[in-house]
Structures are given as C-alpha cells and as structure tokens.
Write an enzyme that holds these catalytic residues in place. Structure first.
Site, PDB file in Angstrom:
ATOM      1  N   THR A 114    -112.077  23.247  91.923  1.00  0.00           N
ATOM      2  CA  THR A 114    -111.114  23.459  90.844  1.00  0.00           C
ATOM      3  C   THR A 114    -111.482  24.736  90.086  1.00  0.00           C
ATOM      4  OG1 THR A 114    -112.477  21.987  89.503  1.00  0.00           O
ATOM      5  CG2 THR A 114    -110.549  21.028  90.538  1.00  0.00           C
TER       6      THR A 114
ATOM      7  N   HIS B 277    -100.075  32.000  95.341  1.00  0.00           N
ATOM      8  CA  HIS B 277    -101.118  32.803  95.993  1.00  0.00           C
ATOM      9  C   HIS B 277    -101.988  33.549  94.986  1.00  0.00           C
ATOM     10  CE1 HIS B 277     -97.986  35.869  95.486  1.00  0.00           C
ATOM     11  NE2 HIS B 277     -98.961  36.741  95.511  1.00  0.00           N
TER      12      HIS B 277
ATOM     13  N   SER C 162    -111.703  15.156  78.211  1.00  0.00           N
ATOM     14  CA  SER C 162    -112.085  15.235  79.627  1.00  0.00           C
ATOM     15  C   SER C 162    -113.492  15.797  79.795  1.00  0.00           C
ATOM     16  CB  SER C 162    -111.093  16.109  80.391  1.00  0.00           C
ATOM     17  OG  SER C 162    -111.131  17.436  79.895  1.00  0.00           O
ATOM     18  N   HIS C 163    -114.009  16.484  78.778  1.00  0.00           N
ATOM     19  CA  HIS C 163    -115.406  16.932  78.798  1.00  0.00           C
ATOM     20  C   HIS C 163    -116.163  16.339  77.618  1.00  0.00           C
ATOM     21  CE1 HIS C 163    -113.736  19.773  81.705  1.00  0.00           C
ATOM     22  NE2 HIS C 163    -114.948  19.821  82.185  1.00  0.00           N
TER      23      HIS C 163
ATOM     24  N   SER D 212    -120.118  20.338  82.750  1.00  0.00           N
ATOM     25  CA  SER D 212    -119.744  20.695  81.378  1.00  0.00           C
ATOM     26  C   SER D 212    -118.633  21.732  81.350  1.00  0.00           C
ATOM     27  CB  SER D 212    -120.976  21.211  80.648  1.00  0.00           C
ATOM     28  OG  SER D 212    -121.663  22.154  81.443  1.00  0.00           O
TER      29      SER D 212
ATOM     30  N   GLY E  97    -109.356  15.222  87.045  1.00  0.00           N
ATOM     31  CA  GLY E  97    -109.291  14.072  86.147  1.00  0.00           C
ATOM     32  C   GLY E  97    -107.866  13.731  85.724  1.00  0.00           C
ATOM     33  N   GLU E  98    -107.024  14.747  85.560  1.00  0.00           N
ATOM     34  CA  GLU E  98    -105.631  14.496  85.171  1.00  0.00           C
ATOM     35  C   GLU E  98    -104.892  13.740  86.275  1.00  0.00           C
ATOM     36  OE1 GLU E  98    -103.352  17.805  83.292  1.00  0.00           O
ATOM     37  OE2 GLU E  98    -105.210  18.940  83.577  1.00  0.00           O
TER      38      GLU E  98
END
Lengths: 335, 335
Positions: free
Chosen positions: A159, A228, A46-47, A121, A186-187
């Site tokens: 995020t 929370h 993912s990166h 990144s 992305g997931e």
C-alpha cells in the site's frame, strides 16, 4: 456500538501495560504506546490503539524483536543508516533523528535509511519531528504485496504510503500521508466486517475482474489510486525504500512473513531538506510565498492536509479519546 | 491529415534554423532543437517539434531571454543552484549537471535548484542524464495556475509534473514523468480543436461545475489526478520547486505572464541519489531486487514506464520522425 473514553494518560498506560506484559522492553513499549496514543489523539484511529493487538500478534508469531536496540551509522556526508535489528521502526527513528537533522542543516539535503524494521506506524508521525525543526521532509515505506500494478491483476506492490511535510511558522505544519493504493487495507477490512460493498476502483477478484466485494478484493488484489500514475508512484516507493536502501520489497516482505499474518518487515526512507540552507537570508521572504498558496487554498474551501489532525489533537487533549469498548476489552484480555 | 517524414538530422536542422533566425543564440537554439527532436524521436509529440512555435511566441512576447548564459553556484555540500537568468532551463541544467552528479556521489544525495528559467521541456529528458550515470533521480516544476485544488474550484496549482528515474544496468531506465493534473493542458486543447468531449473528472467550468466541454474547462479549472491525493502532490510540487528554491509558484508565474500567453517561468528542483553510496559493496545484490520487481511487473502485462519511449526511439533512429505537414509549414513560416 459501546464506547469508552480515556484521558491521554490513561490510554498511554493501557497500551504501555499491555505491551510490557506481553514481553516488549520498556523502551519499545513506551515508543509504541506513545505512537499509537498520538494516532488516536489526532483522530487517526487506523493508526491508533487499534494497532496494539496487531503488535502483540506479531510478537507472538516471532516476527518482531521485543527488545533489540537500534544502531545508527554515519555512512556518507548526507546519509544516515539506522538498523532496527528486527524491532519496530520507532526507536531507530528516534535515535537517528538528531544526526539526520544535523546533516540536513549541514548539507542542505540528507537522507535516512531505517533498515530491518517491522512497520505499523503512520508516516506523518515520522515527518512531524522534522517540520518541528523547520525542515521539509518526505518519507515512504513498502508494506506487503497486496496491490496489483496498473495493467496487471496480481498483487506485487504494498500500500506504499508516501508522506510529505512543510513547516509553517506559528501554525500546524502542512503534512500529507497517503497510501498509494486506492484505499487502505484496513478500510476494505472494515467494509467486509460491516457487510458493505467497496466503491468501484478499489480492487480486483482473484480472477483479475473488477469487484466491489471486499472479501474478494482481500483475496484478490487491491488497486493503486489514480490509475497508472498512482501505480508508478507505488513502484517508486518500492524502489527507493527497498533496493536503494538495501531492504525488502513488499513481495519479499510478504514472503518473509510466510503466512504468519505479521506486520510488514523492511525499510523506510526519510529525506529532509533545510529551507534556510536553500534560501539563506531570503528564507522568510520565500516561505511567505508558500503561505500565500495556503491562504488561496483556504479561501476556496480546499482542505490543507494536517489541519484536521491538529484540530482533533486539541480536542483530544481537552476531552480524551473515545474507543470502542470491544477494543478496550480486546486489549485488556491480551494480558 | 497530411504528414511529412524527416530524418532526425533534418528535424534538428529545421528546429535549429527556425530558432536561430528568430534570434536565439547558437547555444540556446541547439539545446532547444536537441530537446524537442528528442521528444519527437521518443514518441512524445506533446514535447516534440510542436513546442518550437511556442518557444518563438514566448520570445516575441519578450518573456524569454534569447541568449542569457546560466551561472552555477555551489551553495552547500549537497546543494547546487543554477541561475538561468530568464532563458530556457536547458542550458542551465546542462551546465549544472556535472556538479550535481559529483555532489551526489560524494554525499549520497544532493539537490539542484534551477532558478529564473522559462520551462517547456519534458522532465524525463532531465532525468535521463542522471540515470545514464547510474543515479536515481526525482524532478519537478510548477507551471501556470490552471488546476483547482481538490475541494476547490479556482485555478491555483500548475499541471506540476513529477518525474522519477531508476537506472537499470544494460536496459532502458525506469522513468516516469506525470502531470499531477488529470490530463495535460495540451490534451484538453487537442480535444477542443477536434470537437470531442473530455472524459469526466478532467475539469470544472468557471462556475465550479463538473463539465466535459474542453473549452469550458480551459476557461474554468483543470482538476488534479486521483482526487485529494493528486492534489496534495501538486501542492508539494508548488512548495519544493517554488518557495523552497526561492522561486515562483504557478500563481505567481501566471501573474508574471500577465496575459502574454508565454510559457511558465520559475524554478525546477532535481534531487539525485547514488545507489552505490547508499549500498556500498552490496549494491549489485540489492539492485537485483529491483530487477525482480520489474520482471514481476512485465510477467503480468503491466507497463514499465520508459520502455515505450525507448521502443519509439529505436524506430525513429531507423525511420525518422513523422509530423503533421501543417506543423512543418507553421515552423518554416516562422522565418
């Protein structure tokens, strides 16, 4: 799915070439290519190279500078400020690192604010150069307003990843790097493409109702991890890597993007601490307490964050990295 | 349940008297009485007068000094060390606060290690004196090894609270104070006493199986909040408020207690940052970005951490505090 295996050098050349031909300066192309190949190498797709098309898209949308050079300022005994001037964060981080490390050794604790950077990144890659120098480090950055606060239903937080690293003599450092959202964006996107539902708790539809439909979550609101508590941590990241360092919140970053679909723009905060300055001559005795904790984790089968990345690294260095052929073709088609 | 209402002054006199008659020095008795009455006042009964019997029990077990005076050391340009010498943390914190605040204003960021302290107090009370001075602050402390790491089933981490504060001009500060365990140990104990089950996800029995039986969780292992992310945060607290400051992990604290049932013993780390040193003349412009975020939270009904405490405070100052008669009797019976 068809795949293609590349040596690390070939992967670097591929990424560097695409970035250069699309207009990034040599220094920025090299920094982005290195960073994404390192992500791919460490099993963090993912990166990894998957990020290259997004970097090019952001440039084409006029939302990142291809060549701005960062400037570094010494603003207080324990503070460093790096101005990325609208380019990616990576060169600013490289340039500021020596001064941050020196101040940390001098003062015991120090902080670096990276400002006006476009951010794509993984934060663990920013932590590692500090743990390699025997320093403890924390990093965080807002992103785009995609996540609703606990008790709300409207996207407000990013995020907002939070990463932490702890050096271990002769071993891979303890490093975690976590989104404060229940899942990475992305997931959710990957599940949408695959036609799979998202687990409960990942997000809300645009009416604020719980849903497991990835498309509805993407159009609605993501949720923080851990209720929370995760929401409070996401708010902390907004504050300390936004207003505290004179930079944008996730809401401001999304407003600045104005629908261009570019990467988040704003700041990153990195805090470093020197165990030898805290502990003096007793450092080794006390660091052994940390090792006892890691041993107790391993003995009961708990994962030590960072170890998986280092196993993937060793494998990739021997065998290269394997990416989907579609991604390879997407990259080569970019020029 | 029978209850009794006390003015804040009467509650203070009650707590102070019990502590003094049991042997605590005037300074320690005053600090503990003030702290617990403030907890009660702010609607935080779990860190209110309910703590007084535990403080006395810990003294009777020989696990806290009744009168040791703290010493404060200036150990680096941005580091302060306070040695509580086996007494409660509160006096050490009070004595070290001016130097920590001065270093934070001077250096931009600074850290305080409180060592060799017995810890029972809520961390938000340690954050508030810093936000009152316009500083941003983070605090954390290990406790006793009660919580299994994610992927394991044996207690290793403490409930390891993490607190954060952000000053707001003319308003109650944004302060959260969260256990990194799914629930506080006291909440599980209260459910056991009430014969109520715990929600799923709070803990495991001594065989490592998920259970909702509070007694089995207390004899087995508590779980971190938010799965592997909360577990990683709990590990971070162990490391930075344990070995990094030359003090005990939660496992070492429990071993030191050796079954006496005393309060956790070890260290606390407090990190403070000065927005005016980070931002210079632009501070007010940037702090307004934070206020915009708080407004957006409030507009969608999300709770802003700290506000509930301040509402309770205003009410208690007008009406006093109400505690169970049984607690009142337990306290007066202590001498």
């Amino acid at each position: 799915m068809e795949q293609i295996t590349l040596t690390l050098d070939a992967a670097y050349d591929l990424a560097f070439g695409v970035l250069r031909r699309n207009g990034f300066s040599e220094a920025h192309a090299a920094a982005v290519a290195r960073n994404t190949v390192n992500g791919e190498r460490d099993g963090c797709a993912s990166h990894g190279l998957y990020r290259i098309p997004g970097c090019v898209r952001t440039l084409r949308a006029g939302k990142v500078s291809p060549d701005a050079l960062p400037t570094v300022q010494d603003t207080a005994p324990a503070l460093v400020k790096a101005d990325a001037a609208g380019a990616f964060s990576l060169l600013a981080w490289e340039k500021a690192l020596p001064l941050l490390a020196a101040k940390t050794r001098q003062c015991g604790i120090a902080a670096l604010a990276i400002n006006r950077c476009v951010h794509f990144s993984a934060l663990w890659a920013d932590i590692e150069p500090l743990t390699e120098q025997g320093l403890v480090a924390l990093a965080c950055t807002p992103s785009h307003a995609w996540v609703a606060p606990a008790g709300g239903a409207t996207p407000l937080f990013g995020t907002n990843p939070l990463a932490f690293g702890w050096p271990r003599a002769g071993k891979a450092p303890f490093i975690f790097d976590m989104a404060t959202s229940a899942a990475a964006r992305g997931e959710i996107e990957l599940r949408r493409r695959a036609g799979k539902p998202a687990p409960p708790g990942w997000g809300l539809d645009s009416e604020g109702r719980e849903t497991t439909d990835p498309a509805q979550i993407l159009a609605g609101a993501m949720l923080p991890f851990g209720g929370h508590k995760g929401s409070a941590l996401a708010a902390m990241v907004e504050l300390i890597a936004g207003p505290l360092i004179g930079d944008m919140t996730s809401q401001e970053s999304l407003d600045f993007d104005a629908g261009a679909g570019g990467l988040p723009y704003g700041g990153e905060l990195i805090i470093a601490m020197d165990p030898r300055r805290f502990l003096g001559d007793d450092a080794d005795v006390h660091l052994a307490r940390g090792e006892a904790m890691f041993s107790a984790m391993a003995a009961q089968g708990a994962r030590i964050p960072g170890e998986r990345r280092h196993r993937a690294r060793a494998r990739s260095e021997a065998e290269g990295v394997t990416i989907p052929s579609a991604l390879y073709q997407e990259m080569t088609a970019l020029g």
